[in-house]
Design a protein around this motif. Structure first.
Motif, PDB file in Angstrom:
ATOM      1  N   LEU A 185       0.886  -1.096  -0.412  1.00 24.90           N
ATOM      2  CA  LEU A 185      -0.040   0.003   0.620  1.00 24.90           C
ATOM      3  C   LEU A 185       0.613   1.144   0.217  1.00 24.90           C
ATOM      4  CD1 LEU A 185      -2.786   1.011   1.872  1.00 24.90           C
ATOM      5  CD2 LEU A 185      -1.002   2.956   2.225  1.00 24.90           C
ATOM      6  N   ILE A 186       0.870   1.729  -1.105  1.00 22.83           N
ATOM      7  CA  ILE A 186       1.722   3.137  -1.222  1.00 22.83           C
ATOM      8  C   ILE A 186       0.589   4.627  -0.659  1.00 22.83           C
ATOM      9  CG2 ILE A 186       2.943   4.995  -2.691  1.00 22.83           C
ATOM     10  CD1 ILE A 186       4.052   2.211  -4.191  1.00 22.83           C
ATOM     11  N   GLY A 187       1.023   5.296   0.327  1.00 22.98           N
ATOM     12  CA  GLY A 187       0.298   5.986   0.860  1.00 22.98           C
ATOM     13  C   GLY A 187       1.094   7.672   0.170  1.00 22.98           C
ATOM     14  N   GLY A 188      -0.126   8.610  -0.049  1.00 22.65           N
ATOM     15  CA  GLY A 188       0.332  10.085  -0.431  1.00 22.65           C
ATOM     16  C   GLY A 188      -0.649  10.845  -1.556  1.00 22.65           C
ATOM     17  N   LEU A 203      -2.237  -1.189  -3.211  1.00 25.17           N
ATOM     18  CA  LEU A 203      -3.334  -0.665  -3.389  1.00 25.17           C
ATOM     19  C   LEU A 203      -2.963   1.159  -2.808  1.00 25.17           C
ATOM     20  CD1 LEU A 203      -2.940  -3.649  -0.760  1.00 25.17           C
ATOM     21  CD2 LEU A 203      -5.473  -2.208   0.334  1.00 25.17           C
ATOM     22  N   TRP A 204      -3.349   2.147  -3.126  1.00 25.61           N
ATOM     23  CA  TRP A 204      -3.179   3.545  -3.135  1.00 25.61           C
ATOM     24  C   TRP A 204      -4.201   3.861  -1.799  1.00 25.61           C
ATOM     25  CZ3 TRP A 204      -5.852   8.110  -4.442  1.00 25.61           C
ATOM     26  CH2 TRP A 204      -6.133   8.850  -4.697  1.00 25.61           C
ATOM     27  N   ASN A 205      -3.189   4.690  -1.046  1.00 29.73           N
ATOM     28  CA  ASN A 205      -4.357   5.244   0.303  1.00 29.73           C
ATOM     29  C   ASN A 205      -3.986   6.615   0.142  1.00 29.73           C
ATOM     30  OD1 ASN A 205      -3.751   6.844   3.038  1.00 29.73           O
ATOM     31  ND2 ASN A 205      -5.441   5.267   2.756  1.00 29.73           N
ATOM     32  N   THR A 236      -6.318  -1.172  -5.686  1.00 29.98           N
ATOM     33  CA  THR A 236      -7.321  -0.555  -4.674  1.00 29.98           C
ATOM     34  C   THR A 236      -7.555   0.390  -4.049  1.00 29.98           C
ATOM     35  OG1 THR A 236      -7.275  -3.039  -4.586  1.00 29.98           O
ATOM     36  CG2 THR A 236      -8.113  -1.269  -2.209  1.00 29.98           C
ATOM     37  N   ARG A 237      -7.949   1.099  -4.203  1.00 28.69           N
ATOM     38  CA  ARG A 237      -8.675   2.673  -3.352  1.00 28.69           C
ATOM     39  C   ARG A 237      -9.041   3.180  -1.785  1.00 28.69           C
ATOM     40  NH1 ARG A 237      -8.031   5.125  -8.883  1.00 28.69           N
ATOM     41  NH2 ARG A 237      -7.127   3.193 -10.092  1.00 28.69           N
ATOM     42  N   SER A 238      -8.098   3.518  -1.681  1.00 30.22           N
ATOM     43  CA  SER A 238      -8.274   3.878   0.024  1.00 30.22           C
ATOM     44  C   SER A 238      -8.728   4.413   0.186  1.00 30.22           C
ATOM     45  CB  SER A 238      -6.847   2.662   0.985  1.00 30.22           C
ATOM     46  OG  SER A 238      -6.868   2.901   2.345  1.00 30.22           O
ATOM     47  N   ILE A 239      -8.664   4.713   1.148  1.00 35.00           N
ATOM     48  CA  ILE A 239      -8.720   6.475   2.357  1.00 35.00           C
ATOM     49  C   ILE A 239      -8.927   6.336   3.251  1.00 35.00           C
ATOM     50  CG2 ILE A 239     -11.294   6.855   1.530  1.00 35.00           C
ATOM     51  CD1 ILE A 239     -11.227   9.567   0.661  1.00 35.00           C
ATOM     52  N   HIS A 240      -8.236   7.253   4.183  1.00 35.34           N
ATOM     53  CA  HIS A 240      -7.951   7.765   5.615  1.00 35.34           C
ATOM     54  C   HIS A 240      -9.454   7.950   6.277  1.00 35.34           C
ATOM     55  CE1 HIS A 240      -7.351   9.612   9.818  1.00 35.34           C
ATOM     56  NE2 HIS A 240      -7.071   8.345  10.359  1.00 35.34           N
ATOM     57  N   LEU A 241     -10.242   8.546   6.720  1.00 36.42           N
ATOM     58  CA  LEU A 241     -11.678   9.427   7.148  1.00 36.42           C
ATOM     59  C   LEU A 241     -11.452   9.380   9.051  1.00 36.42           C
ATOM     60  CD1 LEU A 241     -14.289   7.605   5.265  1.00 36.42           C
ATOM     61  CD2 LEU A 241     -12.546   9.881   5.001  1.00 36.42           C
ATOM     62  N   HIS A 265     -11.505   0.922   0.647  1.00 39.82           N
ATOM     63  CA  HIS A 265     -10.701   0.163   1.310  1.00 39.82           C
ATOM     64  C   HIS A 265     -10.946   1.238   2.469  1.00 39.82           C
ATOM     65  CE1 HIS A 265      -7.333  -0.381   3.275  1.00 39.82           C
ATOM     66  NE2 HIS A 265      -7.326  -2.024   3.423  1.00 39.82           N
ATOM     67  N   LEU A 266     -11.737   1.383   3.284  1.00 39.48           N
ATOM     68  CA  LEU A 266     -11.750   2.761   4.030  1.00 39.48           C
ATOM     69  C   LEU A 266     -10.723   2.507   5.496  1.00 39.48           C
ATOM     70  CD1 LEU A 266     -14.626   2.492   1.855  1.00 39.48           C
ATOM     71  CD2 LEU A 266     -15.430   3.965   3.582  1.00 39.48           C
ATOM     72  N   VAL A 267     -10.166   3.124   5.889  1.00 38.32           N
ATOM     73  CA  VAL A 267      -9.986   3.572   7.208  1.00 38.32           C
ATOM     74  C   VAL A 267     -10.330   4.879   8.529  1.00 38.32           C
ATOM     75  CG1 VAL A 267      -7.437   3.465   8.534  1.00 38.32           C
ATOM     76  CG2 VAL A 267      -7.456   2.600   5.853  1.00 38.32           C
ATOM     77  N   LEU A 268     -11.014   3.793   8.760  1.00 36.98           N
ATOM     78  CA  LEU A 268     -12.229   4.873  10.478  1.00 36.98           C
ATOM     79  C   LEU A 268     -10.726   5.311  11.183  1.00 36.98           C
ATOM     80  CD1 LEU A 268     -15.085   3.109  10.113  1.00 36.98           C
ATOM     81  CD2 LEU A 268     -14.417   5.517   8.062  1.00 36.98           C
TER      82      LEU A 268
END
Length: 293
Positions: A185-188, A203-205, A236-241, A265-268
């Motif tokens: 998973l790469i974030g940015g 995955l990308w977050n 896969t598209r991931s987001i931090h909420l 892919h939702l990160v709460l």
């Protein structure tokens, strides 16, 4: 009719301004609640919010401890700073955590903190770590992803003579449990980081923020994938909420917007202190009540 992949939910517990047993309590609870599929820590060495001299736990050490105390959750750091650890060392650490967890690791990695974030920047000076410019950070991230994947999958030692990474006789044994390797998973959100994600990410977050910006960044990732001949749907598209305990309706609205924008892919993000039975509350009040599921 083809339906989009089902949305999956996880939690993030930033390991700062909290105690170890507080985090452990939440992860153990999450491990027993099927609606929660994954759990995350962050990768900072000093607080980036609250009391600047408050406690912060080292992410990979804590992750290994939590991996040993859980059985079902996928787990990782959202995201590892590639500035903190040489990639061959990180590959070794991550392989160890994948083994401890029985093959549940997602390797979250990013270029590292933005130069303009003073609370993040100070941790480099405090730990004697170099802080190079953004071009160096992104270039070294791309090389790190290549090196880590090779260490996880190649059976013979190899040398690396890269722009940023120099290795002689590099080898990783034991290998991770997952084959061919743990998901990356790469974030940015920056354009250069998205180019790296197009090449290397499973995955990308994107770290939250305005949903319109997230949609635009996802479209840019699509474009970069197309340019190199990769199917954009393979990432896969991931987001931090961030979660609001006081305004659950606002959090539910953010979840709905993210799902409508094809984030699956939702990160709460759970703010500390964590209320009793917080994960059951998340499952009942935020996930089960979502009209998009």
């Amino acid at each position: 009719m083809t339906h989009p992949p089902r949305a999956g939910f996880g939690i993030m517990t930033a390991p700062m301004q909290v105690g170890y047993h507080d985090v452990l309590r939440v992860w153990r609870e999450a491990d027993a609640i099927p609606e929660i599929e994954h759990a995350w820590l962050f990768d900072h060495l000093m607080p980036i919010g609250g009391d600047p001299s408050g406690p912060t736990y080292e992410g990979w050490t804590l992750l290994s401890a939590l991996a040993a105390q859980t059985r079902r959750l996928r787990l990782g750091l959202l995201v590892t700073s590639n500035r903190f650890r040489p990639p061959a060392m990180l590959a070794k650490i991550a392989a160890t955590v994948d083994i401890v967890s029985g093959g549940r690791l997602d390797l979250g990695i990013g270029a590292g903190s933005r130069p303009g974030h003073p609370l993040a920047r100070r941790e480099y000076d405090a730990h004697g770590l170099p802080f190079h410019d953004s071009a160096h950070a992104v270039g070294s991230l791309a090389e790190a992803c290549t090196v880590i994947r090779r260490l996880w999958t190649e059976e013979e030692p190899f040398d690396v003579h890269g722009t940023y990474v120099q290795l002689t006789g590099a080898f990783c044994n034991p290998k991770p449990v997952q084959r061919p390797h743990p998901p990356i998973l790469i974030g940015g959100r920056s354009a250069p980081t998205l180019r790296v994600a197009a090449e290397h990410a499973d995955l990308w977050n994107i770290p939250g923020g305005d949903i319109d910006d997230a949609i635009a960044r996802s479209a840019l990732l699509d474009r970069y994938c197309t340019e190199i001949g990769r199917d954009p749907a393979s990432i896969t598209r991931s987001i931090h909420l961030p979660v609001s305990y006081d305004r659950p309706g606002a959090t539910r609205d953010a979840i709905g917007e993210a799902i409508d924008a094809d984030f699956r892919h939702l990160v709460l993000g759970l703010p500390a202190p964590y209320p009793a039975d917080v994960v059951r509350w998340v499952a009942d009040e935020l996930i089960s009540t979502s009209p998009r599921l």
